[in-house]
Each structure stands twice: as C-alpha cells, then as structure tokens.
Design a protein around this motif. Structure first.
Motif, PDB file in Angstrom:
ATOM      1  N   MET B 438      33.006  98.491  62.153  1.00 24.77           N
ATOM      2  CA  MET B 438      32.843  96.958  62.005  1.00 24.77           C
ATOM      3  C   MET B 438      31.673  96.134  62.233  1.00 24.77           C
ATOM      4  N   ALA B 439      30.552  96.963  62.057  1.00 25.99           N
ATOM      5  CA  ALA B 439      29.215  96.383  62.169  1.00 25.99           C
ATOM      6  C   ALA B 439      28.882  94.990  61.651  1.00 25.99           C
ATOM      7  N   GLY B 440      29.661  94.721  60.790  1.00 24.95           N
ATOM      8  CA  GLY B 440      29.539  93.554  59.920  1.00 24.95           C
ATOM      9  C   GLY B 440      30.158  92.278  60.731  1.00 24.95           C
ATOM     10  N   ALA B 441      31.160  92.639  61.427  1.00 27.07           N
ATOM     11  CA  ALA B 441      31.850  91.526  62.059  1.00 27.07           C
ATOM     12  C   ALA B 441      31.437  91.317  63.724  1.00 27.07           C
ATOM     13  N   CYS B 442      30.223  91.978  63.972  1.00 27.70           N
ATOM     14  CA  CYS B 442      30.000  92.078  65.193  1.00 27.70           C
ATOM     15  C   CYS B 442      28.854  91.198  65.631  1.00 27.70           C
ATOM     16  N   SER B 443      28.608  90.265  66.590  1.00 25.40           N
ATOM     17  CA  SER B 443      27.673  89.377  66.944  1.00 25.40           C
ATOM     18  C   SER B 443      26.318  90.068  67.158  1.00 25.40           C
ATOM     19  N   ILE B 472      17.472 100.590  66.914  1.00 27.19           N
ATOM     20  CA  ILE B 472      17.558  99.488  67.923  1.00 27.19           C
ATOM     21  C   ILE B 472      18.693  99.633  68.578  1.00 27.19           C
ATOM     22  N   LEU B 473      18.714  99.657  69.763  1.00 27.59           N
ATOM     23  CA  LEU B 473      19.742  99.769  70.631  1.00 27.59           C
ATOM     24  C   LEU B 473      20.209  98.169  71.316  1.00 27.59           C
ATOM     25  N   VAL B 474      21.625  97.890  71.470  1.00 27.74           N
ATOM     26  CA  VAL B 474      21.848  96.496  72.206  1.00 27.74           C
ATOM     27  C   VAL B 474      23.019  96.909  72.929  1.00 27.74           C
ATOM     28  N   HIS B 475      23.031  96.701  74.015  1.00 23.69           N
ATOM     29  CA  HIS B 475      24.087  96.893  75.167  1.00 23.69           C
ATOM     30  C   HIS B 475      24.747  95.676  75.717  1.00 23.69           C
ATOM     31  N   VAL B 479      32.209  91.624  82.478  1.00 29.41           N
ATOM     32  CA  VAL B 479      33.538  91.969  83.241  1.00 29.41           C
ATOM     33  C   VAL B 479      34.830  91.948  82.064  1.00 29.41           C
ATOM     34  N   TRP B 480      34.426  90.995  81.017  1.00 32.89           N
ATOM     35  CA  TRP B 480      35.498  91.060  80.052  1.00 32.89           C
ATOM     36  C   TRP B 480      34.799  90.926  78.588  1.00 32.89           C
ATOM     37  N   VAL B 481      34.612  91.824  77.861  1.00 33.62           N
ATOM     38  CA  VAL B 481      33.904  91.860  76.333  1.00 33.62           C
ATOM     39  C   VAL B 481      34.959  91.188  75.380  1.00 33.62           C
ATOM     40  N   PRO B 482      34.273  90.227  74.936  1.00 35.93           N
ATOM     41  CA  PRO B 482      35.436  89.450  73.843  1.00 35.93           C
ATOM     42  C   PRO B 482      35.264  90.203  72.556  1.00 35.93           C
ATOM     43  N   PHE B 483      36.039  91.110  72.601  1.00 38.42           N
ATOM     44  CA  PHE B 483      36.171  92.185  71.159  1.00 38.42           C
ATOM     45  C   PHE B 483      37.204  91.114  70.292  1.00 38.42           C
ATOM     46  N   THR B 484      36.771  91.469  69.170  1.00 39.42           N
ATOM     47  CA  THR B 484      37.290  90.679  67.867  1.00 39.42           C
ATOM     48  C   THR B 484      38.702  91.391  67.387  1.00 39.42           C
ATOM     49  N   ALA B 490      34.017  95.275  67.788  1.00 42.50           N
ATOM     50  CA  ALA B 490      33.123  94.254  67.552  1.00 42.50           C
ATOM     51  C   ALA B 490      33.124  93.085  68.453  1.00 42.50           C
ATOM     52  N   VAL B 491      32.145  92.680  68.881  1.00 43.48           N
ATOM     53  CA  VAL B 491      31.925  91.536  69.887  1.00 43.48           C
ATOM     54  C   VAL B 491      32.028  90.273  69.144  1.00 43.48           C
ATOM     55  N   ALA B 492      33.004  89.382  69.634  1.00 42.40           N
ATOM     56  CA  ALA B 492      33.125  88.244  69.219  1.00 42.40           C
ATOM     57  C   ALA B 492      31.727  87.138  69.269  1.00 42.40           C
ATOM     58  N   HIS B 493      31.593  86.036  68.418  1.00 39.78           N
ATOM     59  CA  HIS B 493      30.434  85.506  68.102  1.00 39.78           C
ATOM     60  C   HIS B 493      30.502  84.163  69.050  1.00 39.78           C
ATOM     61  N   TYR B 494      30.041  84.582  70.523  1.00 36.38           N
ATOM     62  CA  TYR B 494      29.727  83.518  71.412  1.00 36.38           C
ATOM     63  C   TYR B 494      28.340  83.125  71.557  1.00 36.38           C
ATOM     64  N   PRO B 495      27.932  81.714  71.364  1.00 37.26           N
ATOM     65  CA  PRO B 495      26.608  81.348  71.164  1.00 37.26           C
ATOM     66  C   PRO B 495      25.876  82.023  72.226  1.00 37.26           C
ATOM     67  N   GLU B 496      26.302  81.706  73.718  1.00 36.11           N
ATOM     68  CA  GLU B 496      25.494  82.533  74.793  1.00 36.11           C
ATOM     69  C   GLU B 496      25.060  83.838  74.676  1.00 36.11           C
ATOM     70  N   ILE B 497      26.347  84.442  74.206  1.00 36.72           N
ATOM     71  CA  ILE B 497      25.988  86.012  73.946  1.00 36.72           C
ATOM     72  C   ILE B 497      24.926  86.329  72.796  1.00 36.72           C
ATOM     73  N   MET B 498      25.017  85.675  71.559  1.00 33.79           N
ATOM     74  CA  MET B 498      24.118  85.709  70.401  1.00 33.79           C
ATOM     75  C   MET B 498      22.705  85.399  71.231  1.00 33.79           C
ATOM     76  N   ARG B 499      22.448  84.116  71.960  1.00 32.61           N
ATOM     77  CA  ARG B 499      21.076  83.871  72.439  1.00 32.61           C
ATOM     78  C   ARG B 499      20.753  84.970  73.321  1.00 32.61           C
ATOM     79  N   GLU B 500      21.428  85.576  74.335  1.00 33.28           N
ATOM     80  CA  GLU B 500      20.814  86.400  74.934  1.00 33.28           C
ATOM     81  C   GLU B 500      20.372  87.719  74.122  1.00 33.28           C
ATOM     82  N   ILE B 501      21.055  88.056  73.170  1.00 33.97           N
ATOM     83  CA  ILE B 501      20.861  89.167  72.414  1.00 33.97           C
ATOM     84  C   ILE B 501      19.336  89.000  71.681  1.00 33.97           C
TER      85      ILE B 501
END
Lengths: 572, 572
Positions: B438-443, B472-475, B479-484, B490-501
């Motif tokens: 599910m790479a396509g659905a991941c933030s 490229i590696l991203v980790h 405490v709570w990963v928002p999975f889809t 896949a990780v859900a699209h929170y703007p704060e998370i996208m920004r940090e990545i």
C-alpha cells in the motif's frame, strides 16, 4: 559481548510484570481510537458518514418490512462547528428492548450472519456515529420509535459505555409519535396516515462541517435517489450563517453542487414499487473454507452427515450429499460432531471436487435496467440514457450482480456538470449505497478506466476514464460486498467482479456508440438538407426560365423538390 | 398510490420479527469474514503478515525486558499450498495463564491503552494469524514458552472460539525448553546459555504461498535488519520443491530478491546495545476531546479537579491546573465525578486556551542517525550514506518523530537493485516495522514524491520519486501511528507528519547534493589530470630539445611536473 542491556532509567519488564499489563480491549475503544477506519476522519466526513449510516438503516428497515420508504434528513447547525443530524423513516419501528443495543453497541445487528443483500452488513455504523457524537460533544444519541398505530412511541437517549462496548440508557419514556417532517412534508403526506403511524427517528449532535461539492451530503442524497427510485426523500439544511458553506478541501472537481434551499426540499419517488425483497440463502459449499466446515459440522442441528450437507448448504441435493460422502470415504450416517479432523479434510477435498450448481441468486435484488434509467432521467439532465443488468455471477462462493448505466448529454445542452472536455463522471454504488470517497482504491474505477472507450467513439487518456459529457453508473449487488475498509468506500479487486463490470460497461459503450453513430448521420443529413434547401429556389427559377413556366408552376416545382428532398432525407 | 408493497414470496418483516434476528457479532467473526482488513487477503500476504506479527511481538517483548533480541524465523512447506511458520525469541517468556488470551483472543494486549512507542498497538495481529491458520487448515496455534532458568517450560495448543472471541485450550503440558534454532544457530549461541534460558516460540500452520521479490518475507526480514541493527536474526525456508518459488504477481518491480539458501542463514547484529526503553506518558490535554475528558473525569482516582488535571495529564503543573480551573469558572476542589456536562465543556474550552508545553518525548525511541547509517551500510551496498533524526513533533496531541536515511551508489558499482535509470527505492517504516504494501496510500510516499529532488541534482518526473541509484529510508516513531487500516501498511495523511518527513528528506537531499557536487568536481579534476598527464612526457621531451638537457634532467622534469600537478589537483 554484553547481551543484557544496562539497567535503564525506566524499569525493565519481566514475564510477570508484562502479564499484569495485559487487558482486554473493547471493540468500542478500538474503533474510537481508530475512528478514521469507520469514516470519522474529520468533521466533514463525519457528517456524511452519519447521514449515510442512518439513511442506509432506514431504507433497509422499510424494505424488509415491505414499506415504500419515505425518509427525511434534517441537518441543523447548533454551533460554529456543531451540527445535529436527524433522520426519520416510516419503517416498521424498533421494539423498545432492542433500541439501546442497536444504537449504542458496536458489532450488533441482524445483517452480519445472514446471506442476503442489504445496505448494512457490519452492525457498526450507526453506533459509531453516536459514539463520535458522544466523543466530540458529550451528547447522547436520541431515538424516537413506534412500531404501529396501536403501540406507544418510545423516546430514548443512549450512550456507548466504551470500556465495555455496552449501551447505557440515559432516558427512556413513552411519548407521542410526532416526527417533525410528517407535518412539514409538502407532499401532503398526511393524506395516508396509516403509513405514518410507525417509524424511527434518530438524532445525533456532533462536531461536523457542512460542505458542498462531490463529497457532500447533498451529492450523497442525490445519488441515493438515483439508485433508489422508490424513495421519497425530504431534506433540510439549517445553517447559522449561509456564508460558511464551501466545497470540501479534498474535492478538487471545482463543481459546486446546487446550494441547499431554505426549508424542506423533496425528491419525489420515480417508481411506486419497492424492490423485491431478497431471500436469505445458505452458504455455497465451494465458498466454505476448511475451518468453517469444521465449525459448521460442530454446530449443525442435523443428525447425520448426509443431512448436514443437504440442509446447511445451498445446492446440495440428497444425491449429491451421498456422492460427496462416498467420495470422501465417509459414512453418510455418521454423527457430524464426531467426524475427526483428518476426515473433515477428506470431506473438504471431496466437496471441492463435486460438480455443483452455482449459488441461488434470489438473495440479490438488483435495481433493474428500467429503474436505473428512470433514476438517471430523474437526476441527470442528458439526451441519451441506457442501462444494463448482468446475470448474477459468483466470487469466493458469494453471488453478486453488476449493473451499469450511462447518461450522455449533447454538447451545449447546458448541463454545467457534464462538460465535453471533462472526464466522464463515475458514480459507484454497492447494494444501492453511493460510494463517494476512495475512488482510486476501488475496483469499479479500475474496471471503468480499463474499458477501451475509444472503440465506442470517445476520447480516452491512457488508463483513465473516457472524456465526454456523460455520467457512468456502476452498481454492485451482493450478499457480501468485499469493501477495502470498514468505512465501506471502495470495493476490493476480485477478478470476477472486475470482469463483470467490464462486460456491463462494454455493452453500455456499444449502445452509446450506436446512438452517437446515428446522431452523427442525422447531423450529416441535416447539414446536407439545409445546404440543398438553400438552392431549391434558385433551381426552380432556373427551370422556370429555361422552360418558360408561369409563376404558379415555379411554386409547384419548389414544393415538389422539397417533397423529394424530404423523402431522400429519410433514406440517408 | 399504493404505498404498501404486494405480499411477496418472501415473508415481510415486522419490528418483532426483525428484533428476533438481532445478534451480537463477536470481533473474531467480524475479522474472520473481513480478514483482508488484517492483511490476510491471499496466501502470499498471509505468510508475510504472520511472520511480521510474530517478529514484531518478539522484538517488543525482548526490548521491554531489556534483552538484546535474537530471533529465528523458520518457514517449512508442509503441502502444496501449506506452510508452518515458527518464530522463536530469547525474550522474557509469557506466564502460562496469559498464553491462551494473547494467542487466541482478538483485541487483547498490553499496548493499546498506554502511550508508549511499540511495534504492536492493537492486540489483534498474532491471534488473527492463528485464526487464519485455523480457518484454512483446521490446526491450532502452538506455543512453547519459558520465563527463566528456574521455571518449567510450557507447551500449549490453542484455538480461537470465534463465536465468543475466547481462547480454547487444546493442549497444556510442561515440557523441556529446547527451541530448534538455539542448537542450529551458527553463531555459537550456546556459549552464553543464560540468555537462552527463556523465550517464546509460536508456530502456526496455514494455507500460504512463499514468493520472492519486494513483497516477500525475505525483503521484510532484510528491512527489519536495517532498522533494528541490534537484532540477531536466523532465517530458514524449507520448500518441498525449489522450483515453485517465484515473485509475487503484484510485485511489478521485476527485481528478484536473493534466493533463500538451504538451511539456516544469519543476519548478525551491527550494534550491541538495545534501544533505550521508551517511557510511558500521560495524554496531553490538547489532544483530548470533550467526550474523552468526560470519561477521564469519571474514571479518575484523584479526589479533586485540580489534582485530576495535574495527575492524569502530562504537562499540567499544579499552577496550570489552578489557572485552568479559574479560567473555566470551576472550583479546584470540586469532586471530578460531580462536574456537570455544561461545566465540562467550559473546562474543555479553558484547556484549549491554556498555554502548555509540548508533550514529553521520552515515550519515543528513535533509531538514531548512527544506527540508521549502520543498518543501511549492513544491508545496502552503496557509496554514500547519510541519516537525519528530526526533533520530536506532535500531531493530535501524540508525540512523534521522523527519521530519514539515504544510500547512494555510484553508477557501475554493480548493484543490480539500484539502477541509475530506475526510480529511487523508498523503504517505509513505522515504529521500526517495515511497511511493504500500500505504498500509494501512504503519507511517506506522498511526502517523498513531493520533495523537489531536482534542487539536489537528481532527475525527478513530476509528482514522483526521484530517479537514481539510491535507497530512501523514512521512519516514523510515535506512541500512536495513525495507520490507514488494521493491517498497518500505510500512514494516514496528517499535515504535521508530512511536513516533518519533507524536512528530514530535504536535509538528506542537501547532503547528497554536497556529496554529488564534490564527486563531480573530483571526477572533473581527475579527467583534467589524466589529460595533462598524457602530455607531460611530450612537454618534457620538448623542453629537453629546446634547452638541450640530458636524459636525467628530462626524468627530473617529468617527476617535478607530476608533483606540481598533484598539488594543483588538491586545490581544484
């Protein structure tokens, strides 16, 4: 090598301390924390999901009770980011003892265990909506229900006790049955009061956002009306300020849905018969896995293996049951619960080898070609309509049926929604429920983009939907729709399903192609005719001069030439 | 108008008959029918998901007990489409009374209710794997566990009673603790027997398929080794016929993973210290919703409001608690359970207004830049490595931390996996667990494709990953990963998370750009130098002739010119 870590600032756990931390997690807690899985990701989607779950339940209840559904959806803004959603139906009502669990317990319902097409299938939706309301506003789910003219109406308020996934009743009283919309419905609904002596009204206040556009409640209800032409629907949105309305941020189509009118609006039903009530079926042997077979033999009420096979499965006659037993080397009179694990495996293999009829399909209730066309005509302004209902098929032992529809607008027919240079709009439905989100993950989108629309005369970018002023509709009906998530927004990619969708759309495409061809020929003939008509007077004048005819004759020639032209035109 | 439908062949329901059909749905039944939600869509994925869940649990248990993990994964084909998966660890073991519920009850565990980073969070995974094995083969989950040198080992077989979501114990005996791999481990593991006096072995037989490629168990374990450099991992695949191995159908990369060797192979640990054990934290007030606040005040052990705020939340000092109370107009000494709904809303608003420190971040245990680089070096053959660990950030009140790494191979370094004209490979991780599907659905994918890699000298098709011989590696640690979805892919699209990545990858990009620039200059200088070196003998010969020098002088000139050239080269 140091294999034990240095003692850290945090105490290190042992098997015993770890054991003390172990706890049961209630399904309510689980979905509360993971509420995006149920369609409560954000305020906009929460509103849509709530309306969807409530309307689905209302329609299922009406149809199961053989009542032509009349449903009202009332959305009232109560604060800057708060709304109260109330959905009322004229269904059979709910007996009082069931109300708390139906509305305030996750995984409770009548639809999960049976094989019959219905909108709901999980027993989660409406309780999850209530739980979301409770989380964001602290409020309770309010229910008003009456089961008939002679019964008293009940008014209840319920909370979900999320720690235990159990309902908590906050209020429970008898009251009058007077849902708002029965008086307000502009249809003169009160004329037949018998139909409105029963029903259910559910009302939830929650943090929400009302937006417009393709992912809105407006669009949901509109699509709902397309595939439920037997539904009479009343709708009202009351906002604190009408300036706050905008399209959803993730709605990139740029096409605003019609603004909600003040007060109630009604979508009238287009057909006056409810769909046939589908019949419940038993599992088909070819869709049952080994572990399930074991469980079924353990649970069966049949006294021997032969009758267990015959009674608990569909399409297993007594003769077939005997043949399966002999193929598996098992005694037909064996007690089902006494069959050993190894023997069940032999039985499982014998079942796999047995030739069986496909599952019965009266568990499905397709919309039907006529009703789909009627629905499209009602909601989509276009010039050409067609619909196809395929014969039932089977995936993983589950019967399903695909239907497709198509509406094509002549250019310039003034339909803003269908522009000639836009991609076709795809409306996806599963068991008569519109699917608005997650189009990219849905097998319907994939199949529709995979059809070669160029063959039917439509431009189509590689791997995309065709371009043109049209709406494509696809409906999947099944006893078990394989959704990709609990929020039921996309259908999983089973090859059998994809194939059926492709066939249905190809048939629609051929019909559209025929229509487009005919229209092209008509336009061509029209052009020729206009061209020639221009010259008829000159021709007549020339003839008159050459033959030296009187004026009267000239008029006659013009008229005769016109007649000939008309006749030729018909043959072009 | 006929509003009641004609009586049909199927009986029409009433509120009373509908009520009789209502039933509780156990969470096991729910996920059994919806098992694709948990990653058991097909035999290939079932094998991967099972290994993943078992290894995740093993690593969590070892780390919580402060033990450097040594894990073995043994996959043995037992039939054409059947495999037995056995995973053994040297963790703290499990006390006997907990074994049945941990392995045969869905939604049971220690990780759901606490705020601390761990791989598992739902309490579903391993029981779901056992349930899938039970469904497809009828077999039970077998567990062998020992909690220490003085304890007896327990051997148990458990089934899930899916109707009740309760474990059923089929076998329960004391036995010897002799997991297979301790003898087989080629590392001389037996040298330190103390570390191996405890641990857990779980073994499940299931319908499965062993495939190779990017979505395989091989790849999963390899990526696992990258982000868990402290893990010693033994791996064995025993197939009935080695010809059956192929890449997964949905693996469109065409790049085969290395074939599994016969017998055990070992991935040695690269670092000899386990990660710091993260600390459990309390919820941050800004991440708590109104309904949750109500629940917390109802459940609190504190005797008054002030201490409830101080004790049950993080970052609320006594002074801040008093200020919140006064802002809300509430008495600090009020009994928490006695506060009315309306007052709680005032409290909620006061909390929203309060200025608070961000949540503490020792609940997270990032991998660290050094360890990421070590992991990449160990598993990926490349020429340039870099890693970035960002400072912790917060989404919806949950602390999280993003790390990124990058490995770049010079062209022609012979790494088949990293071709210069292929897209970069993206490895996604959440709480040290590789995410393969599910790479396509991941933030993570979305953020990585959104970075402007052209600025760092890499070709990049619009909206895609850059092209080049790199990984490229991203980790994401949280405490709570928002999975889809429940299958945690896949990780859900929170703007704060996208920004940090994005920030982390930009830093990696800048470093890569510096490296590429330096390399380009070096290559350039090298080219110039080679060019000039070609002419030095001719130059010397010319000088010799012009100045009429002896041969010895010519040699001296050549050597002097070389020295000058070397010096210049360094300054280029």
């Amino acid at each position: 090598m140091i294999r034990r870590m240095r003692k850290q600032k945090n105490s290190v756990e042992t098997a015993e301390t770890l054991a003390r931390g172990q706890r049961e997690i209630s399904v309510s807690e689980f979905f509360l924390k993971n509420r995006h899985l149920l369609g409560f990701d954000n305020p906009r989607k929460a509103l849509l999901t709530t309306v969807k779950e409530a309307v689905d339940n209302a329609l299922d209840a009406c149809e199961e009770a053989g009542i032509l559904p009349e449903v009202s959806v009332d959305i009232a803004q109560t604060g800057e980011s708060r709304f109260r959603v109330s959905v009322t139906d004229n269904g059979p009502g709910i007996v009082k003892s069931q109300i708390p669990r139906i509305f305030a317990k996750l995984l409770y319902g009548s639809k999960f265990h049976r094989l019959r097409m219905s909108r709901g299938q999980q027993g989660i939706g409406i309780s999850a909506a209530g739980m979301y309301g409770q989380l964001t506003t602290g409020g309770a789910t309010q229910i008003l229900s009456r089961t008939g003219a002679k019964a008293r109406a009940h008014s209840m308020s319920v909370h979900v006790d999320t720690r235990r996934n159990q309902p908590e009743v906050l209020k429970d009283e008898e009251c009058d049955w007077l849902p708002q919309f029965f008086a307000a419905a502009p249809d003169g609904a009160a004329a037949e009061p018998a139909t409105y002596s029963h029903g259910t009204c559910v009302s939830i206040e929650m943090e929400a956002a009302y937006v417009r556009g393709r992912l809105s409640v407006d669009e949901y209800l509109r699509q709902c009306a397309v595939v439920n032409p037997h539904l009479q629907l009343h709708y009202r949105v009351s906002l604190l300020s009408r300036e706050t309305v905008k399209a959803a941020e993730d709605d990139d189509t740029g096409i605003p849905a019609p603004a909600p009118e003040e007060g109630w609006t009604t979508r009238h039903r287009a057909v006056n018969a409810a769909p046939d009530l589908p019949r419940e079926i038993k599992p088909h042997p070819h869709g049952v896995e080994l572990g399930m077979l074991m469980q079924m033999l353990k649970d069966t009420k049949a006294r021997n293996l032969r009758s267990a096979l015959h009674q608990d499965f569909s399409r297993v006659s007594n003769a077939v049951a005997l043949q399966i037993c002999s193929d598996a080397g098992l005694e037909p009179n064996a007690r089902p619960s006494r069959i050993a694990t190894g023997e069940i495996e032999a039985l499982y293999n014998a079942i796999s080898r047995a030739k069986l009829m496909r599952p019965p399909t009266d568990c499905l209730s397709p919309i039907g070609e006529e009703a789909i066309e009627a629905g499209l005509r009602k909601e989509i302004g276009a010039d050409f309509y067609t619909a196809v209902t395929r014969a039932p098929a089977v995936y993983r032992g589950n019967p399903f049926q695909i239907e497709a529809g198509l509406a094509y607008a002549r250019q310039g027919s003034g339909n803003k929604e269908m522009a000639a240079d836009d991609s076709a709009r795809l409306m996806r439905f599963a068991n008569r429920v519109p699917l608005l989100s997650m189009a990219g993950a849905c097998s319907i989108t994939k199949a529709a983009s995979g059809v070669n629309w160029k063959a039917y005369g439509l431009p189509q970018p590689r791997g995309s939907l065709p371009v043109g002023p049209m709406v494509i509709l696809v409906h999947m009906a099944s006893v078990w729709v394989p959704f990709t998530s609990e929020s039921k927004e996309a259908v999983a990619h089973y090859p059998e399903i994809m194939r059926e969708i492709t066939f249905a759309l190809q048939e629609c495409g051929r019909r559209l192609s025929a229509y487009l061809g005919k229209r092209r020929r008509q336009d061509e003939a029209e052009r020729k005719r206009n061209y020639m008509e221009l010259y008829i007077p000159h021709l007549a004048l020339g003839l008159k001069e050459v033959l030296d005819l009187p004026d009267r004759e000239e008029e006659k020639i013009v008229s005769q030439l016109r007649t000939i032209l008309d006749r030729t035109h018909l043959q072009i």
